[in-house]
Write a protein that holds these residues in place. Structure first.
Motif, PDB file in Angstrom:
ATOM      1  N   ASP A 227       0.845  -1.199   0.000  1.00 20.18           N
ATOM      2  CA  ASP A 227       0.000   0.000   0.000  1.00 20.18           C
ATOM      3  C   ASP A 227       0.881   1.251   0.000  1.00 20.18           C
ATOM      4  O   ASP A 227       0.776   2.088  -0.879  1.00 20.18           O
ATOM      5  N   ILE A 228       1.750   1.340   1.002  1.00 22.87           N
ATOM      6  CA  ILE A 228       2.592   2.538   1.107  1.00 22.87           C
ATOM      7  C   ILE A 228       4.060   2.128   1.196  1.00 22.87           C
ATOM      8  O   ILE A 228       4.434   1.279   2.022  1.00 22.87           O
ATOM      9  N   LEU A 229       4.858   2.737   0.342  1.00 23.41           N
ATOM     10  CA  LEU A 229       6.300   2.480   0.331  1.00 23.41           C
ATOM     11  C   LEU A 229       6.990   3.578   1.140  1.00 23.41           C
ATOM     12  O   LEU A 229       6.671   4.764   0.975  1.00 23.41           O
ATOM     13  N   ILE A 230       7.935   3.169   1.993  1.00 21.24           N
ATOM     14  CA  ILE A 230       8.565   4.121   2.911  1.00 21.24           C
ATOM     15  C   ILE A 230      10.085   4.111   2.722  1.00 21.24           C
ATOM     16  O   ILE A 230      10.787   3.289   3.322  1.00 21.24           O
ATOM     17  N   PRO A 231      10.623   5.007   1.904  1.00 19.26           N
ATOM     18  CA  PRO A 231      12.091   5.040   1.752  1.00 19.26           C
ATOM     19  C   PRO A 231      12.748   5.657   2.991  1.00 19.26           C
ATOM     20  O   PRO A 231      12.434   6.784   3.366  1.00 19.26           O
ATOM     21  N   ALA A 232      13.630   4.887   3.612  1.00 21.10           N
ATOM     22  CA  ALA A 232      14.314   5.386   4.815  1.00 21.10           C
ATOM     23  C   ALA A 232      15.813   5.102   4.717  1.00 21.10           C
ATOM     24  O   ALA A 232      16.482   4.957   5.736  1.00 21.10           O
ATOM     25  N   ALA A 233      16.315   5.016   3.487  1.00 22.73           N
ATOM     26  CA  ALA A 233      17.758   4.778   3.323  1.00 22.73           C
ATOM     27  C   ALA A 233      18.368   5.990   2.626  1.00 22.73           C
ATOM     28  O   ALA A 233      17.847   7.087   2.729  1.00 22.73           O
ATOM     29  N   LEU A 234      19.448   5.796   1.903  1.00 21.29           N
ATOM     30  CA  LEU A 234      20.064   6.932   1.221  1.00 21.29           C
ATOM     31  C   LEU A 234      19.187   7.402   0.062  1.00 21.29           C
ATOM     32  O   LEU A 234      18.279   6.697  -0.373  1.00 21.29           O
ATOM     33  N   GLY A 235      19.476   8.602  -0.449  1.00 17.48           N
ATOM     34  CA  GLY A 235      18.620   9.212  -1.478  1.00 17.48           C
ATOM     35  C   GLY A 235      18.764   8.600  -2.862  1.00 17.48           C
ATOM     36  O   GLY A 235      19.460   7.607  -3.065  1.00 17.48           O
ATOM     37  N   GLY A 236      18.046   9.208  -3.811  1.00 18.54           N
ATOM     38  CA  GLY A 236      18.187   8.828  -5.213  1.00 18.54           C
ATOM     39  C   GLY A 236      17.544   7.514  -5.598  1.00 18.54           C
ATOM     40  O   GLY A 236      17.779   6.972  -6.677  1.00 18.54           O
ATOM     41  N   LEU A 237      16.670   7.001  -4.722  1.00 22.28           N
ATOM     42  CA  LEU A 237      16.054   5.689  -4.944  1.00 22.28           C
ATOM     43  C   LEU A 237      15.086   5.700  -6.117  1.00 22.28           C
ATOM     44  O   LEU A 237      14.944   4.720  -6.849  1.00 22.28           O
ATOM     45  N   LEU A 238      14.373   6.818  -6.278  1.00 25.21           N
ATOM     46  CA  LEU A 238      13.302   6.880  -7.274  1.00 25.21           C
ATOM     47  C   LEU A 238      13.842   7.515  -8.552  1.00 25.21           C
ATOM     48  O   LEU A 238      14.120   8.710  -8.600  1.00 25.21           O
ATOM     49  N   THR A 239      14.008   6.687  -9.567  1.00 26.28           N
ATOM     50  CA  THR A 239      14.552   7.139 -10.841  1.00 26.28           C
ATOM     51  C   THR A 239      13.526   6.865 -11.938  1.00 26.28           C
ATOM     52  O   THR A 239      12.521   6.177 -11.701  1.00 26.28           O
ATOM     53  N   ALA A 240      13.793   7.377 -13.141  1.00 23.81           N
ATOM     54  CA  ALA A 240      12.905   7.103 -14.270  1.00 23.81           C
ATOM     55  C   ALA A 240      12.754   5.590 -14.448  1.00 23.81           C
ATOM     56  O   ALA A 240      11.678   5.091 -14.771  1.00 23.81           O
ATOM     57  N   GLN A 241      13.839   4.847 -14.206  1.00 24.89           N
ATOM     58  CA  GLN A 241      13.795   3.379 -14.357  1.00 24.89           C
ATOM     59  C   GLN A 241      12.976   2.722 -13.249  1.00 24.89           C
ATOM     60  O   GLN A 241      12.048   1.967 -13.511  1.00 24.89           O
ATOM     61  N   THR A 242      13.352   3.035 -11.993  1.00 31.40           N
ATOM     62  CA  THR A 242      12.739   2.290 -10.886  1.00 31.40           C
ATOM     63  C   THR A 242      11.248   2.585 -10.743  1.00 31.40           C
ATOM     64  O   THR A 242      10.504   1.726 -10.278  1.00 31.40           O
ATOM     65  N   THR A 243      10.798   3.752 -11.176  1.00 34.04           N
ATOM     66  CA  THR A 243       9.363   4.050 -11.018  1.00 34.04           C
ATOM     67  C   THR A 243       8.498   3.078 -11.822  1.00 34.04           C
ATOM     68  O   THR A 243       7.356   2.834 -11.461  1.00 34.04           O
ATOM     69  N   HIS A 244       9.062   2.498 -12.888  1.00 35.05           N
ATOM     70  CA  HIS A 244       8.291   1.520 -13.680  1.00 35.05           C
ATOM     71  C   HIS A 244       7.924   0.288 -12.863  1.00 35.05           C
ATOM     72  O   HIS A 244       6.889  -0.324 -13.085  1.00 35.05           O
TER      73      HIS A 244
END
Ligand code: PHE
Length: 342
Positions: A227-244
């Motif tokens: 349901d909800i994704l919670i990034p709590a590590a280093l930045g830059g996780l969400l890229t054009a690639q990973t959003t797919h």
């Protein structure tokens, strides 16, 4: 265009390490921001990170309604470097001298790779330091407060998506079990969320077992349905690639600088995924440090300010829905209004 007020780059006289101190803005008040002591391929990568992180701090304070400005310090450690205790002291004293030279324009706090004990060492040289251990008069570890503020944001997101702020049974996926991540995992477990966790460090796996959370490999975590994704590590996780790969309804986490580029916010929106600006979600730590140490609020008052992140996120979601925009844009507009730039 250079939009930072000051950028200092020094080779530490004791440590020989590159120190980058970036003051993005003092429009709302003296700048504050953590000291990141981390590995980078080269000092220029540290500089890039300091520039991005310090401007995010400006947004963080503005959106939280605090009269502080944005800054950050990065010490770029060459890959693989381990600091023994004497070398660590040397770096911290080098950093403290740079801060002192700014005469109160900027005050430091802990960040990735540093702790309240490190702030105590910095405090031997300069008064411009937050989060020293409580016995030295500081507000101590900021990570439980960052976790508490993140929880407040998650309540707002849950209410927006499901009409219910209760997290009981809600599928949450937490990426990163560092200081903030671990506190947050405990809070989410206490609220009976259906929690999946990961960390690049397999040594964190026993924590998942202790909490009764599901452990998932970090390599494939982004494509896990949740349901909800919670990034709590280093930045830059969400890229054009990973959003797919994402299979979630919303993303709200305390990691700083989650978007690889600002355009990723638009990609997420087109995929129907709500992204709550990281600088809003992660403000609990600085809210606690600044309101207790600078504004002398007591613990209850400060905790009320941290919990008000729920209202801030609710307002952003409402604005986004009624004005047919994104929470990212609504957050940006709110911060710019406070900064007096629009
Ligand atoms: N790591 C904190 C943040 O990014 C930095 C900080 C904490 C700065 C406490 C000042 C006081 O928000």
């Amino acid at each position: 265009m250079l939009d930072h007020e000051q950028i200092l780059i020094r080779r530490g006289p004791r440590s020989g390490l590159p120190i980058v101190l970036a003051v993005h803005s003092t429009a709302l008040g003296p700048a504050a921001g953590g000291l990141r002591l981390w590995h980078y391929p080269g000092w220029r990568d540290g500089l890039t990170d300091a520039l991005r992180l310090s401007s995010a701090m400006t947004l963080k304070f503005a959106a939280a309604g605090l009269p502080s400005g944005g800054g950050k310090t990065v010490v770029a450690l060459p890959p693989g470097t381990e600091l023994d205790p004497p070398s660590r002291r040397d770096v911290l004293r080098d950093v403290a001298e740079v801060i002192n030279a700014l005469d109160g324009t900027y005050a430091v706090g802990p960040d990735v790779g540093t702790s309240p004990a490190d702030m105590a060492v910095i405090g031997e040289t300069t008064p411009h330091v937050f989060c020293k251990p409580p016995h030295l008069g500081g507000s101590g570890d900021s990570s439980p407060h960052t976790a508490q503020g993140t929880l407040a944001a998650l309540h707002a997101v849950s209410h927006h998506l499901y009409g219910d702020r209760d997290l009981d049974g809600r599928r949450m996926t937490l990426i990163g079990l560092g200081h903030v991540g671990e506190h947050l995992a405990r809070l989410l477990t206490a609220e009976n969320a259906d929690l999946t966790v990961t960390d690049i460090d397999p040594a964190k796996r026993p924590l998942a077992e202790e909490l009764g959370a599901t452990w998932h490999s970090s390599a494939t975590i982004l494509s896990k349905e949740t349901d909800i994704l919670i990034p709590a590590a280093l930045g830059g996780l969400l890229t054009a690639q990973t959003t797919h790969d994402l299979r979630c309804r919303a993303i709200a986490g305390p990691a700083n600088n989650q978007l690889d580029t600002p355009e990723v916010a638009g990609l997420l929106h087109r995929r129907g995924i709500l992204w709550i600006p990281d600088y809003v979600v992660s403000a609990g730590g600085v809210i606690n440090a600044i309101t207790t140490e600078l504004h002398h609020l007591d613990a209850t008052q400060s905790s009320t300010r941290v919990n008000a992140i729920e209202t801030i996120v609710t307002d952003l979601l409402t604005t986004a829905a009624t004005q047919d925009t994104t929470p990212a844009q609504a957050g940006h507009d709110l911060a710019q209004r406070r900064l007096g730039t629009t």
